[in-house]
Design a protein around this motif. Structure first.
Motif, PDB file in Angstrom:
ATOM      1  N   LYS A   1       9.234 -95.746  12.295  1.00  0.00           N
ATOM      2  CA  LYS A   1       8.495 -96.911  11.804  1.00  0.00           C
ATOM      3  C   LYS A   1       7.160 -97.038  12.517  1.00  0.00           C
ATOM      4  O   LYS A   1       6.140 -97.362  11.893  1.00  0.00           O
ATOM      5  N   ALA A   2       7.126 -96.782  13.822  1.00  0.00           N
ATOM      6  CA  ALA A   2       5.876 -96.860  14.571  1.00  0.00           C
ATOM      7  C   ALA A   2       4.874 -95.842  14.052  1.00  0.00           C
ATOM      8  O   ALA A   2       3.685 -96.150  13.880  1.00  0.00           O
ATOM      9  N   TRP A   3       5.348 -94.647  13.767  1.00  0.00           N
ATOM     10  CA  TRP A   3       4.446 -93.611  13.248  1.00  0.00           C
ATOM     11  C   TRP A   3       3.889 -94.007  11.895  1.00  0.00           C
ATOM     12  O   TRP A   3       2.696 -93.847  11.629  1.00  0.00           O
ATOM     13  N   HIS A   4       4.726 -94.523  11.020  1.00  0.00           N
ATOM     14  CA  HIS A   4       4.263 -94.952   9.703  1.00  0.00           C
ATOM     15  C   HIS A   4       3.259 -96.091   9.810  1.00  0.00           C
ATOM     16  O   HIS A   4       2.262 -96.124   9.071  1.00  0.00           O
ATOM     17  N   LEU A   5       3.501 -97.027  10.722  1.00  0.00           N
ATOM     18  CA  LEU A   5       2.562 -98.126  10.918  1.00  0.00           C
ATOM     19  C   LEU A   5       1.190 -97.605  11.333  1.00  0.00           C
ATOM     20  O   LEU A   5       0.156 -98.018  10.789  1.00  0.00           O
ATOM     21  N   MET A   6       1.166 -96.705  12.305  1.00  0.00           N
ATOM     22  CA  MET A   6      -0.112 -96.174  12.779  1.00  0.00           C
ATOM     23  C   MET A   6      -0.802 -95.344  11.708  1.00  0.00           C
ATOM     24  O   MET A   6      -2.017 -95.423  11.542  1.00  0.00           O
ATOM     25  N   ARG A   7      -0.007 -94.565  10.964  1.00  0.00           N
ATOM     26  CA  ARG A   7      -0.602 -93.740   9.900  1.00  0.00           C
ATOM     27  C   ARG A   7      -1.212 -94.620   8.816  1.00  0.00           C
ATOM     28  O   ARG A   7      -2.340 -94.378   8.359  1.00  0.00           O
ATOM     29  N   ASP A   8      -0.491 -95.659   8.396  1.00  0.00           N
ATOM     30  CA  ASP A   8      -0.966 -96.523   7.312  1.00  0.00           C
ATOM     31  C   ASP A   8      -2.189 -97.343   7.732  1.00  0.00           C
ATOM     32  O   ASP A   8      -3.063 -97.626   6.916  1.00  0.00           O
ATOM     33  N   ARG A   9      -2.243 -97.736   9.014  1.00  0.00           N
ATOM     34  CA  ARG A   9      -3.348 -98.587   9.481  1.00  0.00           C
ATOM     35  C   ARG A   9      -4.495 -97.779  10.066  1.00  0.00           C
ATOM     36  O   ARG A   9      -5.560 -98.333  10.360  1.00  0.00           O
ATOM     37  N   GLY A  10      -4.288 -96.497  10.262  1.00  0.00           N
ATOM     38  CA  GLY A  10      -5.328 -95.668  10.850  1.00  0.00           C
ATOM     39  C   GLY A  10      -5.479 -95.858  12.341  1.00  0.00           C
ATOM     40  O   GLY A  10      -6.536 -95.550  12.912  1.00  0.00           O
ATOM     41  N   ASP A  11      -4.442 -96.361  13.001  1.00  0.00           N
ATOM     42  CA  ASP A  11      -4.482 -96.571  14.443  1.00  0.00           C
ATOM     43  C   ASP A  11      -3.928 -95.353  15.168  1.00  0.00           C
ATOM     44  O   ASP A  11      -3.105 -94.613  14.622  1.00  0.00           O
ATOM     45  N   VAL A  12      -4.370 -95.158  16.385  1.00  0.00           N
ATOM     46  CA  VAL A  12      -3.818 -94.079  17.201  1.00  0.00           C
ATOM     47  C   VAL A  12      -3.048 -94.615  18.398  1.00  0.00           C
ATOM     48  O   VAL A  12      -2.386 -93.869  19.109  1.00  0.00           O
ATOM     49  N   THR A  13      -3.152 -95.924  18.617  1.00  0.00           N
ATOM     50  CA  THR A  13      -2.451 -96.570  19.729  1.00  0.00           C
ATOM     51  C   THR A  13      -1.768 -97.823  19.217  1.00  0.00           C
ATOM     52  O   THR A  13      -2.359 -98.589  18.450  1.00  0.00           O
ATOM     53  N   LEU A  14      -0.540 -98.025  19.655  1.00  0.00           N
ATOM     54  CA  LEU A  14       0.227 -99.189  19.215  1.00  0.00           C
ATOM     55  C   LEU A  14       0.666 -99.975  20.451  1.00  0.00           C
ATOM     56  O   LEU A  14       1.342 -99.434  21.325  1.00  0.00           O
ATOM     57  N   PRO A  15       0.275-101.253  20.536  1.00  0.00           N
ATOM     58  CA  PRO A  15       0.722-102.075  21.666  1.00  0.00           C
ATOM     59  C   PRO A  15       2.162-102.536  21.474  1.00  0.00           C
ATOM     60  O   PRO A  15       2.575-102.862  20.354  1.00  0.00           O
ATOM     61  N   VAL A  16       2.906-102.578  22.547  1.00  0.00           N
ATOM     62  CA  VAL A  16       4.298-103.039  22.514  1.00  0.00           C
ATOM     63  C   VAL A  16       4.339-104.397  23.199  1.00  0.00           C
ATOM     64  O   VAL A  16       3.932-104.524  24.359  1.00  0.00           O
ATOM     65  N   ILE A  17       4.835-105.401  22.481  1.00  0.00           N
ATOM     66  CA  ILE A  17       4.710-106.790  22.897  1.00  0.00           C
ATOM     67  C   ILE A  17       6.079-107.433  23.062  1.00  0.00           C
ATOM     68  O   ILE A  17       7.012-107.153  22.307  1.00  0.00           O
ATOM     69  N   ASP A  18       6.175-108.314  24.044  1.00  0.00           N
ATOM     70  CA  ASP A  18       7.377-109.120  24.226  1.00  0.00           C
ATOM     71  C   ASP A  18       6.942-110.554  24.539  1.00  0.00           C
ATOM     72  O   ASP A  18       6.378-110.814  25.587  1.00  0.00           O
ATOM     73  N   GLY A  19       7.163-111.449  23.582  1.00  0.00           N
ATOM     74  CA  GLY A  19       6.753-112.843  23.778  1.00  0.00           C
ATOM     75  C   GLY A  19       5.268-113.001  23.969  1.00  0.00           C
ATOM     76  O   GLY A  19       4.830-113.879  24.716  1.00  0.00           O
ATOM     77  N   GLY A  20       4.472-112.197  23.298  1.00  0.00           N
ATOM     78  CA  GLY A  20       3.021-112.267  23.422  1.00  0.00           C
ATOM     79  C   GLY A  20       2.457-111.464  24.568  1.00  0.00           C
ATOM     80  O   GLY A  20       1.246-111.258  24.646  1.00  0.00           O
ATOM     81  N   LYS A  21       3.302-110.993  25.487  1.00  0.00           N
ATOM     82  CA  LYS A  21       2.847-110.222  26.645  1.00  0.00           C
ATOM     83  C   LYS A  21       2.918-108.719  26.346  1.00  0.00           C
ATOM     84  O   LYS A  21       3.867-108.245  25.701  1.00  0.00           O
ATOM     85  N   LEU A  22       1.943-107.993  26.829  1.00  0.00           N
ATOM     86  CA  LEU A  22       1.934-106.540  26.682  1.00  0.00           C
ATOM     87  C   LEU A  22       2.914-105.924  27.671  1.00  0.00           C
ATOM     88  O   LEU A  22       2.804-106.147  28.871  1.00  0.00           O
ATOM     89  N   ILE A  23       3.884-105.152  27.161  1.00  0.00           N
ATOM     90  CA  ILE A  23       4.832-104.503  28.065  1.00  0.00           C
ATOM     91  C   ILE A  23       4.696-102.983  28.038  1.00  0.00           C
ATOM     92  O   ILE A  23       5.332-102.292  28.829  1.00  0.00           O
ATOM     93  N   GLY A  24       3.873-102.458  27.130  1.00  0.00           N
ATOM     94  CA  GLY A  24       3.676-101.015  27.071  1.00  0.00           C
ATOM     95  C   GLY A  24       2.800-100.643  25.898  1.00  0.00           C
ATOM     96  O   GLY A  24       2.437-101.476  25.063  1.00  0.00           O
ATOM     97  N   ILE A  25       2.451 -99.360  25.828  1.00  0.00           N
ATOM     98  CA  ILE A  25       1.725 -98.829  24.676  1.00  0.00           C
ATOM     99  C   ILE A  25       2.310 -97.470  24.310  1.00  0.00           C
ATOM    100  O   ILE A  25       2.873 -96.768  25.158  1.00  0.00           O
ATOM    101  N   ILE A  26       2.187 -97.137  23.031  1.00  0.00           N
ATOM    102  CA  ILE A  26       2.619 -95.817  22.576  1.00  0.00           C
ATOM    103  C   ILE A  26       1.543 -95.276  21.645  1.00  0.00           C
ATOM    104  O   ILE A  26       0.950 -96.028  20.861  1.00  0.00           O
ATOM    105  N   THR A  27       1.261 -93.992  21.753  1.00  0.00           N
ATOM    106  CA  THR A  27       0.206 -93.372  20.957  1.00  0.00           C
ATOM    107  C   THR A  27       0.796 -92.364  19.991  1.00  0.00           C
ATOM    108  O   THR A  27       1.966 -91.990  20.086  1.00  0.00           O
ATOM    109  N   ILE A  28      -0.050 -91.929  19.071  1.00  0.00           N
ATOM    110  CA  ILE A  28       0.357 -90.861  18.149  1.00  0.00           C
ATOM    111  C   ILE A  28       0.806 -89.639  18.932  1.00  0.00           C
ATOM    112  O   ILE A  28       1.778 -88.961  18.588  1.00  0.00           O
TER     113      ILE A  28
END
Length: 556
Positions: A97-124
């Motif tokens: 799902k993360a890969w499809h989201l990035m592909r569809d939006r043209g993003d190469v980095t996806l922020p991972v959030i918990d309660g509005g706080k950044l807890i990590g990032i994942i890239t293509i």
């Protein structure tokens, strides 16, 4: 200041450092006029580059006006960058799902959030590595993969079990042998992938499998379903064949297992762009998360977004000297200058609207602009401009005053329904009531820097109607300035203690050449060390021109 797409761009109307009453009131009055006549693209905001002094605060209180926005500097920060509002995801989202989201939006980095706080990032790249790396058959349970992710990835349906549970122990096994052989390699807690083979299904459940994935959309018998429920075994049915399931199954793992959690380079919304650019040069990342002051995730920026940097737009009032401007002026765009002082050292990148008139007060110029535009002046704005004229002209005692200042002040007094002389007495009294102020506060109340022919000097001024009070102020200031002189970054420092009633100034001098400059400028005896100058009340019209004419002859 938050910038939103399609919102009006802010323009800050700002006076000089250590602002006086004219600087503050003119900023408010001109911002109001600009918003009346030019509000399609910009929103004009009155601002200040220093603290409000007692006289000005009295004026603001008298006419129920708020102090302008304080600008510590006008350097650009992350708020002036086009922040890409990349929507974050939770750590349990699948790799697929993360890969499809990035592909569809043209993003190469996806922020991972918990309660509005950044807890990590994942890239293509991280996802590609997850696909390409070789993992053992325990990786799915090690990553604590949810059955919800497995169903989504395999486009499957849950026949028996709860999709909100997790596959948290055991291996992933493909059952290809006959049932007798399966007993040798299926263990309790495993996930078993198999086809439409009744005996193999029965054996896997009996051996304690946690989950059985049945491929090819094969029908699951009632007997198998009942047997699975009795053994707490989850049954999943997918339309894919066994090969495809084996290829896809790892894509159901949560991104939280692969995301980067440590040493993530982030920027605060208030971080200066010069600092951001320097850090970006040292990092190879494509995108960088931006956080607000409470560490909530806002969006992403990149090197490319820095190309569309929005500089802060400024209108300068009551000054045009570089040394008097708000810090960081070189990073801003100046749109206009409205002033009544000599032409100073300020340079602009492109042509600007520059209105400079030899009047006693900037507010008089702005009053004229109201008249030219036939704009109605609200009662409180009229009061602010009237007070500015009274202050800058020392109630018409300053040599800078003109008939236009007097006429403007009288008209404005009519609008705000205030007696000029009575208001002047109260205003100057409030401004000179400095008994509870520290030497530093008094010194910074009205203090300006100048540079002439390579000589840097500063001049402060206090106006009072009380000789005793001026003497008390002198006792505080002299030891303070002597102590601070090495830190002032000027060669000479002067302070004017001006008595409005008697129209005279005692000039305090600090610095090796300060007294020499005063003696030459006012043609005084070389033996004179105390300078009480009659008819000297204006810094702009009397003191600075006299200093300039001498300094232009001096050699550095």
């Amino acid at each position: 200041m938050e910038y939103m797409e399609n919102a009006k761009r802010p323009v800050f109307v700002v006076g000089h450092k250590n602002p006086d009453t004219d600087s503050i009131c003119s900023a408010i009055a001109y911002a109001y006029l600009k918003n009346l006549s030019d509000n399609d693209t910009y929103e004009y905001l009155p601002a200040r580059a220093g603290q409000v002094n007692q006289e000005t605060q009295y004026v603001l209180n008298a006419f129920h006006a708020d102090a302008p926005l304080y600008l510590h500097d006008v350097m650009t920060d992350a708020r002036d960058i086009d922040i890409n509002a990349v929507e974050g995801v939770t750590a349990d989202v699948s790799l697929k799902k993360a890969w499809h989201l990035m592909r569809d939006r043209g993003d190469v980095t996806l922020p991972v959030i918990d309660g509005g706080k950044l807890i990590g990032i994942i890239t293509i790249g991280d996802i590609a590595n997850a696909y390409m790396d070789v993992y053992d058959n325990c990786i799915l349970s090690t990553a604590k993969t949810s059955y919800k992710n497995i169903l989504e990835t395999l486009e499957a349906r849950m026949v028996v079990g709860d999709k909100n549970e997790y596959f948290s122990r055991g291996e992933v096994v493909i059952a290809t042998d006959n049932p007798d052989a399966l007993e040798d390699y299926i263990h309790e807690g495993d996930m078993v992938i198999l086809g439409n083979r009744y005996e193999a299904q029965l054996c896997a459940i009996e051996m304690g499998a946690a989950c059985v994935v049945i491929t090819m959309g094969a029908r699951v018998s009632k007997t198998i379903q009942i047997f699975a429920k009795e053994h707490n075994c989850i049954l999943i049915n997918t339309p894919y064949d066994t090969f495809t399931v084996a290829r896809l199954i790892n894509q159901s793992m949560p991104i939280g297992f692969f995301m980067r959690k440590e040493k993530i380079t982030t920027f605060k919304i208030t971080d200066k762009t010069e600092d951001i650019r320097a850090i970006m040069k040292k990092k190879r990342y494509h995108d960088f998360p931006v956080l607000d002051d409470e560490d909530n995730y806002i969006g992403m920026i990149s090197r490319r977004t820095l190309l569309n940097l929005r500089k802060k737009n400024l209108i300068l009032v009551d000054h045009n000297e570089l040394s008097q401007t708000v810090d960081g002026i070189e990073f801003a765009d100046i749109l206009e200058i409205i002033d009544h002082h000599r032409i100073g050292t300020l340079e602009t990148v492109s042509p600007v609207f520059f209105r400079n008139q030899p009047l006693g007060c900037t507010a008089t110029i702005i009053y004229q602009m109201y008249q030219e535009k036939k704009a109605e002046i609200p009662k409180n704005i009229a009061g602010l401009m009237m007070a500015a004229i009274i202050s800058d002209t020392l109630m018409f005692h300053s040599p800078t005053v003109t008939e236009k200042d007097k006429v403007a002040a009288a008209k404005l007094a009519e609008i705000c329904e205030v007696d000029l002389e009575e208001f002047a007495v109260n205003m100057f009294g409030a401004g000179s009531n400095l008994g509870d102020k520290t030497a530093e506060e008094i010194f910074n109340q009205d203090y300006k820097n100048f540079s002439v022919n390579g000589f840097d000097f500063s001049v402060g001024q206090i106006n009072s109607m009380n000789s005793i009070e001026l003497g008390e102020i002198k006792e505080k200031l002299v030891p303070y300035i002597k102590e601070q002189m090495p830190n002032l970054a000027v060669e000479m420092c002067f302070f004017m203690l001006t008595n409005i009633v008697y129209e005279k100034t005692e000039l305090l001098c600090f610095g090796d050449k300060a007294e020499e400059l005063v003696r030459e400028a006012f043609i005084l005896s070389k033996s004179q060390h105390k300078f009480e100058l009659k008819n000297l009340v204006s810094r702009k019209k009397q003191l600075i021109p006299a200093f300039v004419s001498v300094l232009q002859q001096w050699e550095k």
